[in-house]
Design a protein around this motif. Structure first.
Motif, PDB file in Angstrom:
ATOM      1  N   THR A 160      73.688-110.144   4.500  1.00 46.88           N
ATOM      2  CA  THR A 160      73.194-108.855   5.008  1.00 46.88           C
ATOM      3  C   THR A 160      73.498-108.719   6.492  1.00 46.88           C
ATOM      4  O   THR A 160      73.956-107.662   6.955  1.00 46.88           O
ATOM      5  CB  THR A 160      71.677-108.722   4.784  1.00 46.88           C
ATOM      6  OG1 THR A 160      71.401-108.815   3.385  1.00 46.88           O
ATOM      7  CG2 THR A 160      71.170-107.396   5.314  1.00 46.88           C
ATOM      8  N   GLU A 161      73.269-109.813   7.230  1.00 48.04           N
ATOM      9  CA  GLU A 161      73.560-109.806   8.660  1.00 48.04           C
ATOM     10  C   GLU A 161      75.069-109.683   8.906  1.00 48.04           C
ATOM     11  O   GLU A 161      75.506-108.942   9.793  1.00 48.04           O
ATOM     12  CB  GLU A 161      73.035-111.081   9.304  1.00 48.04           C
ATOM     13  CG  GLU A 161      73.194-111.114  10.815  1.00 48.04           C
ATOM     14  CD  GLU A 161      72.612-112.370  11.436  1.00 48.04           C
ATOM     15  OE1 GLU A 161      72.912-112.637  12.621  1.00 48.04           O
ATOM     16  OE2 GLU A 161      71.854-113.087  10.738  1.00 48.04           O
ATOM     17  N   ALA A 162      75.865-110.401   8.089  1.00 48.88           N
ATOM     18  CA  ALA A 162      77.327-110.328   8.222  1.00 48.88           C
ATOM     19  C   ALA A 162      77.832-108.932   7.890  1.00 48.88           C
ATOM     20  O   ALA A 162      78.728-108.405   8.557  1.00 48.88           O
ATOM     21  CB  ALA A 162      77.988-111.361   7.310  1.00 48.88           C
ATOM     22  N   ALA A 163      77.245-108.310   6.861  1.00 54.34           N
ATOM     23  CA  ALA A 163      77.655-106.956   6.459  1.00 54.34           C
ATOM     24  C   ALA A 163      77.430-105.965   7.577  1.00 54.34           C
ATOM     25  O   ALA A 163      78.253-105.076   7.825  1.00 54.34           O
ATOM     26  CB  ALA A 163      76.890-106.534   5.207  1.00 54.34           C
ATOM     27  N   SER A 164      76.303-106.143   8.297  1.00 53.87           N
ATOM     28  CA  SER A 164      76.006-105.238   9.402  1.00 53.87           C
ATOM     29  C   SER A 164      77.033-105.380  10.523  1.00 53.87           C
ATOM     30  O   SER A 164      77.498-104.373  11.074  1.00 53.87           O
ATOM     31  CB  SER A 164      74.599-105.539   9.939  1.00 53.87           C
ATOM     32  OG  SER A 164      74.307-104.734  11.052  1.00 53.87           O
ATOM     33  N   SER A 165      77.420-106.602  10.845  1.00 56.74           N
ATOM     34  CA  SER A 165      78.396-106.828  11.924  1.00 56.74           C
ATOM     35  C   SER A 165      79.805-106.410  11.526  1.00 56.74           C
ATOM     36  O   SER A 165      80.632-106.100  12.385  1.00 56.74           O
ATOM     37  CB  SER A 165      78.394-108.301  12.329  1.00 56.74           C
ATOM     38  OG  SER A 165      78.841-109.127  11.249  1.00 56.74           O
ATOM     39  N   LEU A 166      80.085-106.402  10.226  1.00 62.88           N
ATOM     40  CA  LEU A 166      81.429-106.044   9.729  1.00 62.88           C
ATOM     41  C   LEU A 166      81.503-104.595   9.269  1.00 62.88           C
ATOM     42  O   LEU A 166      82.491-104.183   8.655  1.00 62.88           O
ATOM     43  CB  LEU A 166      81.814-106.972   8.575  1.00 62.88           C
ATOM     44  CG  LEU A 166      81.961-108.461   8.933  1.00 62.88           C
ATOM     45  CD1 LEU A 166      82.119-109.305   7.678  1.00 62.88           C
ATOM     46  CD2 LEU A 166      83.145-108.667   9.868  1.00 62.88           C
ATOM     47  N   SER A 167      80.436-103.815   9.524  1.00 67.97           N
ATOM     48  CA  SER A 167      80.391-102.378   9.190  1.00 67.97           C
ATOM     49  C   SER A 167      80.528-102.121   7.696  1.00 67.97           C
ATOM     50  O   SER A 167      81.178-101.170   7.263  1.00 67.97           O
ATOM     51  CB  SER A 167      81.488-101.622   9.945  1.00 67.97           C
ATOM     52  OG  SER A 167      81.344-101.774  11.329  1.00 67.97           O
ATOM     53  N   VAL A 168      79.902-102.990   6.890  1.00 60.87           N
ATOM     54  CA  VAL A 168      79.831-102.761   5.445  1.00 60.87           C
ATOM     55  C   VAL A 168      78.491-102.095   5.158  1.00 60.87           C
ATOM     56  O   VAL A 168      77.435-102.721   5.294  1.00 60.87           O
ATOM     57  CB  VAL A 168      79.961-104.081   4.651  1.00 60.87           C
ATOM     58  CG1 VAL A 168      79.836-103.813   3.160  1.00 60.87           C
ATOM     59  CG2 VAL A 168      81.293-104.744   4.965  1.00 60.87           C
ATOM     60  N   ASN A 169      78.520-100.828   4.783  1.00 65.07           N
ATOM     61  CA  ASN A 169      77.297-100.038   4.635  1.00 65.07           C
ATOM     62  C   ASN A 169      76.600-100.292   3.295  1.00 65.07           C
ATOM     63  O   ASN A 169      77.226-100.653   2.301  1.00 65.07           O
ATOM     64  CB  ASN A 169      77.624 -98.547   4.756  1.00 65.07           C
ATOM     65  CG  ASN A 169      78.234 -98.215   6.104  1.00 65.07           C
ATOM     66  OD1 ASN A 169      77.841 -98.761   7.134  1.00 65.07           O
ATOM     67  ND2 ASN A 169      79.199 -97.308   6.106  1.00 65.07           N
ATOM     68  N   LYS A 170      75.284-100.103   3.294  1.00 65.79           N
ATOM     69  CA  LYS A 170      74.469-100.151   2.070  1.00 65.79           C
ATOM     70  C   LYS A 170      74.694-101.448   1.290  1.00 65.79           C
ATOM     71  O   LYS A 170      74.977-101.432   0.099  1.00 65.79           O
ATOM     72  CB  LYS A 170      74.778 -98.931   1.183  1.00 65.79           C
ATOM     73  CG  LYS A 170      74.489 -97.603   1.850  1.00 65.79           C
ATOM     74  CD  LYS A 170      74.843 -96.439   0.935  1.00 65.79           C
ATOM     75  CE  LYS A 170      74.590 -95.102   1.614  1.00 65.79           C
ATOM     76  NZ  LYS A 170      74.965 -93.956   0.764  1.00 65.79           N
TER      77      LYS A 170
END
Length: 419
Positions: A160-170
């Motif tokens: 979840t944290e990685a998704a936020s930094s990589l601009s992967v939404n939802k």
């Protein structure tokens, strides 16, 4: 950005493009070079070749419009200040349509080609941005690791944290979303994953190695941005890597500029006759667009930069051949053929031949407007008085009587008969 395939109007188009990319990658696997960077280049070339007829029509319209501009401007000048005159505007439209028919292009030709190409280009962008959603081998490369992470404690918080930094939404813990995040992992993300889940070290290392074989192109990881590569390479003193990463935005800008330069070839000779504001706008665009290309390609993944460069190179090669083809066109012969086509259409519709035959042989600039001679109120009053005096001096009947009126009719007939 979702791993799931594009929906809406882009969905079917993206699926077709995805099948093509998947087929290209399958062929690469059969010959032992399953590389996504090379796949993007081949994919871009094939797609632009498929769109070649549309591209030629658009570029042909642009080049022929340069030749038409003097005649179109002459028509606009001819009817300048007559916007309130409906008859004049109808005549202006007829003459404008005649010029377009004369050169064999449609007034909306350029817009139509762009409207057809835009959904394809947007879908193309989605496919390249989201390769695992369309290339089954790339998706499978992440499959085993993604399955293990779904069952591993603490993986959801990390991803979840990685998704936020990589601009992967939802983000959510599903197979597709986990693969979406893993595909966008940079070198530092893989190191963090290994440090946080040492029990999966063997699977992480094998997946990372497989992905690297697919993702690395000329020493660059296509999932990383040039800016990120430059920053990490600078700290380790890897100057060759810095040069390679910097070349991506530089080549994107240079190829974009070259393509714009070739596309505008031929406009210079008509600058004196064209709209100054439009010329200034076009020059600004030709300067700004390459700079924007460099800025975007510096921050976006290298894979998109490769697509950008490959697309510009293909368009440049196409433009060179189109320019040479247009330069060889015999305009008089083109006009003759277009006139024949136009008249065949009119014949099928039961209409008389198009009255373009004469205007096809001369420049529209030589056509002068036909205006009715305007007379002043004083001149009109003098003519009425002269006519009245003529009839009064040539009658002996009592003014206003039936005999006087009959005599006036007789005199009018005799007067006009002499003319």
């Amino acid at each position: 950005m979702l791993l799931t395939k594009a929906t809406g109007i882009l969905g079917p188009i993206a699926n077709i493009l995805g099948y093509i990319m998947n087929a290209i990658f399958w062929v690469q696997e059969q010959i032992g070079i399953p590389n996504i960077g090379l796949c993007i280049i081949l994919f871009t070339i094939i797609i632009y070749m498929i769109m070649l007829p549309l591209t030629i029509q658009q570029q042909k319209f642009s080049r022929l419009q340069v030749k038409m501009n003097p005649e179109l401007q002459a028509i606009n000048k001819k009817y300048e200040g007559k916007k309130d005159d409906q008859a004049a505007m109808m005549k202006m439209n007829e003459e404008t349509k005649a010029v377009y028919a004369k050169y064999g292009v449609h007034p909306m030709g350029s817009c139509l080609q762009l409207l057809i190409q835009m959904p394809i280009l947007f879908a193309l962008y989605r496919v390249i941005w989201n390769v695992p959603a369309y290339v089954s081998s790339v998706y499978s490369a992440f499959g085993s690791l993604a399955s293990e992470l779904l069952e591993t404690s603490g993986a959801e918080e990390f991803l979840t944290e990685a998704a936020s930094s990589l601009s992967v939404n939802k983000f959510e813990m599903s197979m597709d979303k986990v693969i979406d995040v893993l595909y966008k992992f940079k070198t530092a993300n893989w190191a963090d994953l290994l440090a946080n889940f040492p029990e999966l070290s063997s699977l992480i290392n094998s997946t990372h190695e497989t992905v690297n074989n697919m993702n690395f192109f000329l020493g660059l990881n296509i999932a990383d941005s040039p800016m990120s590569i430059i920053q990490s390479a600078y700290s380790s003193g890897a100057w060759l890597l810095i040069i390679g990463a910097a070349l991506v935005p530089i080549l994107a800008a240079v190829t974009q500029w070259l393509n714009a330069k070739l596309a505008s070839t031929g406009n210079e000779q008509n600058n004196s006759n064209s709209n100054d504001t439009m010329n200034a706008t076009m020059k600004s665009m030709n300067t700004v667009m390459p700079i924007m290309s460099a800025v975007f390609c510096l921050s976006l993944p290298v894979g998109l930069g490769i697509y950008w460069i490959a697309g510009a190179v293909v368009r440049t090669v196409q433009q060179i051949f189109v320019n040479r083809s247009i330069d060889k066109i015999d305009v008089d012969e083109l006009i003759k053929k277009n006139l024949e086509k136009e008249n065949k259409k009119r014949e099928k519709q039961g209409l008389p031949p198009q009255k373009i035959a004469n205007t096809a042989k001369i420049s529209t600039k030589s056509i002068e407007p036909t205006e009715k001679k305007q007379i002043s109120a004083e001149e009109k009053a003098e003519k009425i008085k002269a006519s009245t005096d003529y009839y009064k001096s040539n009658t002996t009947a009592k003014p206003g009587s039936l005999a006087a009126k009959a005599q006036m009719v007789q005199q009018y007939n005799e007067k006009n008969k002499k003319k």
